[in-house]
Design an enzyme around this catalytic site. Structure first.
Site, PDB file in Angstrom:
ATOM      1  N   THR A  28       0.033  -0.040   6.522  1.00  0.00           N
ATOM      2  CA  THR A  28      -0.971   0.559   7.404  1.00  0.00           C
ATOM      3  C   THR A  28      -0.439   0.679   8.823  1.00  0.00           C
ATOM      4  O   THR A  28      -0.669   1.681   9.512  1.00  0.00           O
ATOM      5  CB  THR A  28      -2.272  -0.264   7.381  1.00  0.00           C
ATOM      6  OG1 THR A  28      -2.730  -0.377   6.029  1.00  0.00           O
ATOM      7  CG2 THR A  28      -3.351   0.404   8.215  1.00  0.00           C
ATOM      8  N   GLN A  77       1.450  -1.573  -8.245  1.00  0.00           N
ATOM      9  CA  GLN A  77       0.040  -1.903  -8.037  1.00  0.00           C
ATOM     10  C   GLN A  77      -0.883  -0.805  -8.555  1.00  0.00           C
ATOM     11  O   GLN A  77      -2.010  -0.669  -8.093  1.00  0.00           O
ATOM     12  CB  GLN A  77      -0.228  -2.166  -6.553  1.00  0.00           C
ATOM     13  CG  GLN A  77       0.515  -3.372  -6.001  1.00  0.00           C
ATOM     14  CD  GLN A  77       0.112  -3.690  -4.571  1.00  0.00           C
ATOM     15  OE1 GLN A  77      -0.980  -4.197  -4.306  1.00  0.00           O
ATOM     16  NE2 GLN A  77       0.996  -3.395  -3.638  1.00  0.00           N
TER      17      GLN A  77
END
Length: 746
Positions: free
Chosen positions: A38, A256
């Site tokens: 992020t 993931q």
């Protein structure tokens, strides 16, 4: 680069800086768990605006939640030194961005710009109307199951006409027929369902290249977060927008990808370099979350997968505590170990930070025993990604049936179940009965038993109400012959509630598993006599529900499924239920692709931990109403021995079940009716080993303390249930299950 922009990059590592500086052309960022993606993404957006002079409206950033979009917007504005949101780029989810586009252009597809968006409840009402129009029996073809098939088709951009070509059996042929009618009715109502939002945007771009070109010009720089979770429709939409300038940055982690059941396609990220051969690939492998011990363990699990981009996370936090592998006897001991470990760790802290702990499990049904362990030990907890076990609709419905059997004058419970499952008893009919009850000073149940006296109710309505009344009376008779668990099984079958839940969807399967878990907990009262078993069971769960209300606070241990935990982190993680058939899930054991997804789920679970990780598996577990003795999860074998410390649980006594005694005429134990998938006839449940919180076990004559009832004396212990005379006149003598009641010896 000027000093301001140099400062912009100062907090980033070398690989994060590459993400920021590679502004032109396609970029694939393979960002491991906790690797600061992020920070890299928001800095990249700020850099485009500050260094490259890109206008904010020329930047599109797609996230998977509105919360994430808002957080990214605030971070970008802080980096820009701005508070005015007009300086922010276009940030949002796929759906929110597509709605903006459709509001401007959907009239090209025959809709009005004031279209509405139907939620699932609206969709089901519409589908029921479709089935009525097509003279299709909704009992034979469940509306929600049909909608699930239609949703899958829309996510693959398969329209009604095309779907009909793929129909290969009687059911899918009916789906195809319903799909056409459903879509026609949606347009007639000027409505879109959730899946239409993306599908219609793709349709718009394909039919009107000039509109696509307009948005290609506007969104010259595109980034998509969590790219491994995109479905086919989202993939097509992204590539249509990026096809002119190719300034596409996708961020994700093939390790993931855990949402295939929602349509996510891992190949979108695995094949990115085939779609864009000129792509720059950047690996973010430095982890800022976990210890090296945890990262090494996670790597040894995920490296067994074949569908992945190879990478290995590392951290400057060398070493770290070993991972504790705890073998327990059963699910109760599992919960008690976690509770006592939390209390032990908190005892050395000045502030009791319960929020530092999380318990992760594969399925929601596993939460019930954990909740009870925390309640016994007075530990505050909260459930994320689901609701508390006794507050789930299917559990509240079954408990309402039980309370009605116990006390039919409980009008609240009675009104909850009178039309659940649907019996064609509408609100107007209920209002009429309630009016009669008020006029004649009767309870709702008493009014039901006099239904032939109510002139406004005749014919089929009267018959439906009489059938329901007789059903409750039948359950009352069954309650005199069976214990609580047997009664629940009868209710499931005879009321039609089992068929109502088992609607062919994943959600229906999950709800049915929760009901079987209720049978598990009620089985603890099987040593009591019929009738008495139900009364004590209802009293105990009412007490648990009352305590639940006190535990809603932020400073609490978190209970959640692994799917819900993605993107989160905690200092201490407990991962429970590590047995083959539970985790990995039984459905995955014969299918390689599904097993690889389960392994990715394991990787996600391990990498939620910052400092300490506990892995637990049980030799025996009651789950979904059955006792299971499954081998330890195959994922445990992937973990290096030198990273582990192993602890054995309590000695699990193997109690012999005395069938002769069981059949000797004692009324303390009753046969329990078998499930459909078991052999015919009653199923005999052996007594389960009980593990008391006290050592030695509580005995007759002991003085004990209860959180609600106060102090008292044990008069009798029978079948794991204690008869206790409390000092308070208000509570008097009560029978409590030792396996649940929060008792302490004085």
């Amino acid at each position: 680069m000027d000093d301001q922009n140099s400062s912009l990059l100062s907090s980033l590592n070398d690989m994060q800086k590459q993400v920021v500086l590679q502004t032109e052309g396609p970029v694939l960022v393979l960002a491991g768990a906790g690797s600061g993606k992020t920070a890299a993404l928001t800095t990249r957006i700020a850099y485009l605006m500050m260094e490259k002079a890109v206008k904010p409206w020329n930047i599109l950033a797609v996230t998977f939640t509105n919360k994430a979009a808002n957080e990214m917007k605030m971070r970008v504005l802080r980096l820009l030194g701005q508070v005015d949101e007009s300086y922010a780029p276009v940030l949002g989810t796929f759906h929110s961005i597509c709605v903006r586009i459709l509001r401007k252009h959907i009239h090209q597809l025959g809709y009005d710009r004031s279209f509405v968006i139907y939620d699932m409840a609206d969709q089901q009402l519409l589908m029921k109307k479709v089935l009525e129009d097509l003279l299709i029996d909704a009992k034979q073809f469940n509306p929600k199951a049909i909608l699930n098939f239609i949703s899958g088709a829309k996510n693959e951009l398969v329209g009604p006409e095309e779907y009909g070509k793929f129909a290969t059996n009687y059911f899918t042929e009916k789906v195809a027929t319903c799909y056409k009618r459903y879509q026609h009715q949606l347009q007639k109502n000027n409505a879109l369902d959730f899946d239409d939002i993306i599908a219609k945007t793709v349709e718009l771009f394909r039919q009107y290249p000039e509109i696509l070109d307009q948005y290609q010009e506007q969104f010259r720089y595109i980034s998509v977060d969590e790219y491994q979770d995109t479905n086919h429709a989202q993939y097509v939409l992204t590539n249509l927008l990026a096809s002119k300038y190719h300034n596409l940055c996708v961020i994700g982690d093939s390790d993931q990808s855990i949402y295939s059941f929602r349509g996510a396609n891992i190949h979108n990220i695995l094949n990115f370099e085939k779609d864009y051969p000129e792509a720059k690939v950047v690996y973010l492998e430095q982890n800022y979350r976990s210890t090296q011990t945890i990262l090494d363990a996670a790597h040894n699990v995920i490296v067994k997968n074949t569908q992945r981009k190879d990478k290995k996370l590392w951290t400057e936090r060398q070493g770290g505590e070993k991972i504790t592998l705890k073998t327990v006897s059963n699910e109760r001991e599992e919960g008690d170990f976690i509770a006592k470990t939390v209390l032990s760790k908190l005892s050395s802290m000045e502030e009791k930070d319960y929020r530092h702990f999380v318990v992760l499990y594969r399925t929601n049904a596993q939460s019930r025993v954990l909740e009870e362990a925390f309640l016994r030990n007075g530990i505050p907890y909260k459930i994320i990604g689901g609701i508390k076990f006794y507050e789930r609709k299917e559990i509240k419905d079954l408990v309402a049936y039980l309370r009605t059997v116990q006390n039919p004058n409980d009008s609240i419970s009675l009104l909850r179940i009178i039309n659940t499952p649907p019996r064609k008893i509408g609100q107007k009919t209920i209002d009429t009965i309630q009016g009669y009850a008020v006029d004649h000073d009767l309870s709702f149940w008493q009014a039901l038993t006099q239904i032939d006296q109510i002139e406004a109710i005749r014919g089929s309505k009267s018959k439906a109400l009489e059938d329901f009344t007789n059903l409750i009376k039948d359950f009352q008779k069954i309650n005199q012959e069976f214990t609580a668990s047997g009664l629940i099984k009868h209710i499931l079958e005879l009321s039609g509630y089992k068929r109502f839940l088992d609607d062919g969807t994943t959600e229906g399967e999950s709800r049915l598993q929760n009901v079987y878990e209720l049978i598990s907990v009620s089985g603890k009262y099987d040593k009591l006599q019929a009738g008495e078993s139900l009364a004590i069971f209802l009293e105990e769960i009412s007490l648990i529900a009352d305590i639940d209300k006190l535990d809603e606070q932020d400073n609490a241990v978190t209970l959640m499924t692994i799917h819900s935990a993605k993107g989160l982190e905690f200092p201490t993680v407990f991962l429970v239920g590590l047995e083959d058939g539970i985790f990995p899930h039984s459905r995955s054991l014969l299918e390689r692709n599904e097993l690889e997804e389960e392994r990715r789920l394991m990787y996600v679970a391990l990498t939620r931990a910052k400092d300490k990780l506990f892995l637990l598996h049980a030799r025996n577990r009651m789950l979904y109403g059955d006792s299971q003795s499954n081998p330890p999860s195959q994922f445990i074998k992937d973990l290096p021995e030198d990273l582990m410390e192993k602890e054995e649980g309590q000695y699990e006594s193997k109690l012999k079940f005395n069938l002769e005694k069981f059949l000797s005429g004692s009324n303390s134990v009753r046969p329990i009716p078998a499930e459909d998938n078991q052999d015919d006839g009653p199923r005999l449940i052996p007594e389960q080993p009980q593990f008391s919180d006290e050592s030695p076990a509580l005995q007759i004559g002991d003085r004990v303390s209860h959180q609600t009832f106060g102090e008292g004396e044990i008069l009798e212990i029978k079948g794991g249930v204690a008869t206790i005379r409390f000092d308070s006149i208000r509570y008097g003598t009560k029978k409590l299950a030792l396996s649940i009641a929060p008792l302490k010896r004085l």
